[in-house]
Design a protein around this motif. Structure first.
Motif, PDB file in Angstrom:
ATOM      1  N   GLU A   1       1.021  -1.217  -0.138  1.00  0.00           N
ATOM      2  CA  GLU A   1      -0.169   0.150   0.122  1.00  0.00           C
ATOM      3  C   GLU A   1       0.961   1.296  -0.117  1.00  0.00           C
ATOM      4  O   GLU A   1       1.969   1.499   0.561  1.00  0.00           O
ATOM      5  N   GLU A   2       0.450   2.309  -0.812  1.00  0.00           N
ATOM      6  CA  GLU A   2       1.290   3.527  -0.788  1.00  0.00           C
ATOM      7  C   GLU A   2       0.638   4.270   0.482  1.00  0.00           C
ATOM      8  O   GLU A   2      -0.526   4.427   0.554  1.00  0.00           O
ATOM      9  N   PHE A   3       1.499   5.118   1.047  1.00  0.00           N
ATOM     10  CA  PHE A   3       1.237   6.122   2.082  1.00  0.00           C
ATOM     11  C   PHE A   3       2.085   7.501   1.693  1.00  0.00           C
ATOM     12  O   PHE A   3       2.591   7.810   2.701  1.00  0.00           O
ATOM     13  N   ASN A   4       1.915   7.824   0.448  1.00  0.00           N
ATOM     14  CA  ASN A   4       2.478   8.978   0.025  1.00  0.00           C
ATOM     15  C   ASN A   4       3.975   9.157  -0.199  1.00  0.00           C
ATOM     16  O   ASN A   4       4.513  10.101  -0.127  1.00  0.00           O
ATOM     17  N   GLU A   5       4.509   7.917  -0.293  1.00  0.00           N
ATOM     18  CA  GLU A   5       5.972   7.628  -0.552  1.00  0.00           C
ATOM     19  C   GLU A   5       6.302   8.257  -1.943  1.00  0.00           C
ATOM     20  O   GLU A   5       7.356   8.911  -2.241  1.00  0.00           O
ATOM     21  N   HIS A   6       5.170   8.159  -2.770  1.00  0.00           N
ATOM     22  CA  HIS A   6       5.260   8.557  -4.216  1.00  0.00           C
ATOM     23  C   HIS A   6       4.276   9.432  -4.656  1.00  0.00           C
ATOM     24  O   HIS A   6       3.993   9.430  -5.773  1.00  0.00           O
ATOM     25  N   GLY A   7       3.684  10.187  -3.704  1.00  0.00           N
ATOM     26  CA  GLY A   7       2.317  10.926  -3.921  1.00  0.00           C
ATOM     27  C   GLY A   7       1.090  10.092  -4.209  1.00  0.00           C
ATOM     28  O   GLY A   7       0.105  10.803  -4.289  1.00  0.00           O
ATOM     29  N   GLY A   8       0.878   9.066  -3.697  1.00  0.00           N
ATOM     30  CA  GLY A   8      -0.245   8.261  -3.720  1.00  0.00           C
ATOM     31  C   GLY A   8      -0.628   7.602  -2.355  1.00  0.00           C
ATOM     32  O   GLY A   8       0.160   7.631  -1.449  1.00  0.00           O
ATOM     33  N   PHE A   9      -1.901   7.392  -2.326  1.00  0.00           N
ATOM     34  CA  PHE A   9      -2.488   6.849  -0.877  1.00  0.00           C
ATOM     35  C   PHE A   9      -3.412   5.446  -1.096  1.00  0.00           C
ATOM     36  O   PHE A   9      -4.354   5.555  -0.788  1.00  0.00           O
ATOM     37  N   THR A  10      -2.822   4.603  -2.247  1.00  0.00           N
ATOM     38  CA  THR A  10      -3.473   3.376  -2.546  1.00  0.00           C
ATOM     39  C   THR A  10      -2.807   2.446  -2.999  1.00  0.00           C
ATOM     40  O   THR A  10      -1.530   2.384  -2.822  1.00  0.00           O
ATOM     41  N   HIS A  11      -3.084   1.503  -3.710  1.00  0.00           N
ATOM     42  CA  HIS A  11      -2.474   0.509  -4.600  1.00  0.00           C
ATOM     43  C   HIS A  11      -2.999   0.618  -5.810  1.00  0.00           C
ATOM     44  O   HIS A  11      -4.333   0.933  -6.071  1.00  0.00           O
ATOM     45  N   GLY A  12      -2.383  -0.060  -6.928  1.00  0.00           N
ATOM     46  CA  GLY A  12      -2.993  -0.461  -8.176  1.00  0.00           C
ATOM     47  C   GLY A  12      -2.394   0.953  -9.061  1.00  0.00           C
ATOM     48  O   GLY A  12      -3.016   0.864 -10.372  1.00  0.00           O
ATOM     49  N   ALA A  13      -1.896   2.001  -8.715  1.00  0.00           N
ATOM     50  CA  ALA A  13      -1.240   2.846  -9.575  1.00  0.00           C
ATOM     51  C   ALA A  13       0.219   3.029  -9.793  1.00  0.00           C
ATOM     52  O   ALA A  13       0.533   3.528 -11.100  1.00  0.00           O
ATOM     53  N   THR A  14       0.938   2.160  -9.050  1.00  0.00           N
ATOM     54  CA  THR A  14       2.131   2.181  -9.387  1.00  0.00           C
ATOM     55  C   THR A  14       3.073   0.859  -8.929  1.00  0.00           C
ATOM     56  O   THR A  14       2.460  -0.127  -8.316  1.00  0.00           O
ATOM     57  N   LEU A  15       4.280   0.728  -9.311  1.00  0.00           N
ATOM     58  CA  LEU A  15       5.050  -0.767  -8.967  1.00  0.00           C
ATOM     59  C   LEU A  15       6.165  -0.371  -8.232  1.00  0.00           C
ATOM     60  O   LEU A  15       7.038  -0.872  -8.409  1.00  0.00           O
TER      61      LEU A  15
ATOM     62  N   ARG B   1     -10.956  -1.972 -15.797  1.00  0.00           N
ATOM     63  CA  ARG B   1      -9.984  -2.371 -16.935  1.00  0.00           C
ATOM     64  C   ARG B   1      -8.762  -1.475 -16.700  1.00  0.00           C
ATOM     65  O   ARG B   1      -7.629  -2.429 -16.786  1.00  0.00           O
ATOM     66  N   LYS B   2      -8.732  -0.505 -16.071  1.00  0.00           N
ATOM     67  CA  LYS B   2      -7.309   0.191 -16.122  1.00  0.00           C
ATOM     68  C   LYS B   2      -6.580  -0.275 -14.912  1.00  0.00           C
ATOM     69  O   LYS B   2      -5.462  -0.152 -14.967  1.00  0.00           O
ATOM     70  N   THR B   3      -7.152  -1.008 -13.638  1.00  0.00           N
ATOM     71  CA  THR B   3      -6.467  -1.638 -12.631  1.00  0.00           C
ATOM     72  C   THR B   3      -6.119  -2.790 -13.172  1.00  0.00           C
ATOM     73  O   THR B   3      -5.218  -3.696 -12.440  1.00  0.00           O
ATOM     74  N   GLY B   4      -6.232  -3.505 -14.050  1.00  0.00           N
ATOM     75  CA  GLY B   4      -5.838  -4.747 -14.689  1.00  0.00           C
ATOM     76  C   GLY B   4      -6.635  -5.849 -14.300  1.00  0.00           C
ATOM     77  O   GLY B   4      -6.276  -6.987 -14.445  1.00  0.00           O
ATOM     78  N   TYR B   5      -7.684  -5.605 -13.339  1.00  0.00           N
ATOM     79  CA  TYR B   5      -8.653  -6.822 -13.000  1.00  0.00           C
ATOM     80  C   TYR B   5      -9.652  -7.464 -14.068  1.00  0.00           C
ATOM     81  O   TYR B   5     -10.194  -8.420 -14.075  1.00  0.00           O
ATOM     82  N   TRP B   6      -9.446  -6.705 -15.257  1.00  0.00           N
ATOM     83  CA  TRP B   6     -10.406  -7.272 -16.196  1.00  0.00           C
ATOM     84  C   TRP B   6      -9.874  -7.368 -17.664  1.00  0.00           C
ATOM     85  O   TRP B   6      -9.088  -6.463 -17.934  1.00  0.00           O
TER      86      TRP B   6
END
Length: 183
Positions: free
Chosen positions: A9-23, A178-183
């Motif tokens: 999970e991201e906690f603002n390390e790279h500007g995000g607060f979630t998962h599914g947007a970066t690697l 679709r964007k998250t890659g789950y479909w």
């Protein structure tokens, strides 16, 4: 007993607060704890592993033949101190149109939406992945890109048919899925 996660999970390390947007590592570096009663010596393994290694590992522990089409490699040799070579020289990540390749020393991130935005991090000098050194290490980056491309081309394709969303899922939700890659 096996404990692992499918993502961090991201906690603002790279500007995000979630998962599914970066690697970045905060999303892909997940815990893996394996307790096997008949392996008495606890060991911390620092080798690169992937969640696809779980199936071959479980089958190996249960002494069930590992099918040739199984992805990943058994971790049992590492757990029993019977394997001295690295299990994986590289591990790979893919999420929708983003992809990554990681060695112990390097992390390369590519974004299919923005092919010109390429990120390379020297993990020994920059474990938090904040200083993109892609252009200063172009030879390393190109080598990793080539390995990543070969891995992507080796993946099985499951696009034998188009699957429709159930009618109750609205178009905006379908696009997010679709964007998250789950479909």
């Amino acid at each position: 007993i096996i404990i692992f996660a499918d993502h961090g999970e991201e906690f603002n390390e790279h500007g995000g607060f979630t998962h599914g947007a970066t690697l970045y590592d905060e999303v892909t570096h997940v815990p893996l704890i394996i307790h096997v009663p008949w392996i008495k010596q606890a060991k911390r393994v620092k080798e690169l592993t992937q969640t696809v290694d779980m199936l071959p590992t479980l089958l190996d522990l249960l002494q069930i033949p590992i099918p040739h089409q199984a992805q990943g490699k058994s971790l049992v040799g590492l757990m029993k101190n019977k394997q001295s070579l690295p299990l994986h020289e590289y591990v790979f990540g893919r999420m929708a149109i983003k992809s990554s390749i990681r060695s112990k020393e390097w992390l390369l991130l590519l974004d299919g939406d923005n092919p010109d935005q390429k990120e390379l991090y020297n993990l020994g000098l920059d474990p938090g992945q904040h200083n993109n050194v892609y252009f200063q290490n172009k030879d390393t980056a190109l080598k990793l890109e080539s390995k990543l491309k070969a891995w992507e081309e080796s993946l099985p394709s499951y696009k034998d048919q188009e699957y429709a969303f159930p009618p109750q899922i609205d178009k905006a939700a379908q696009e997010r899925i679709r964007k998250t890659g789950y479909w």
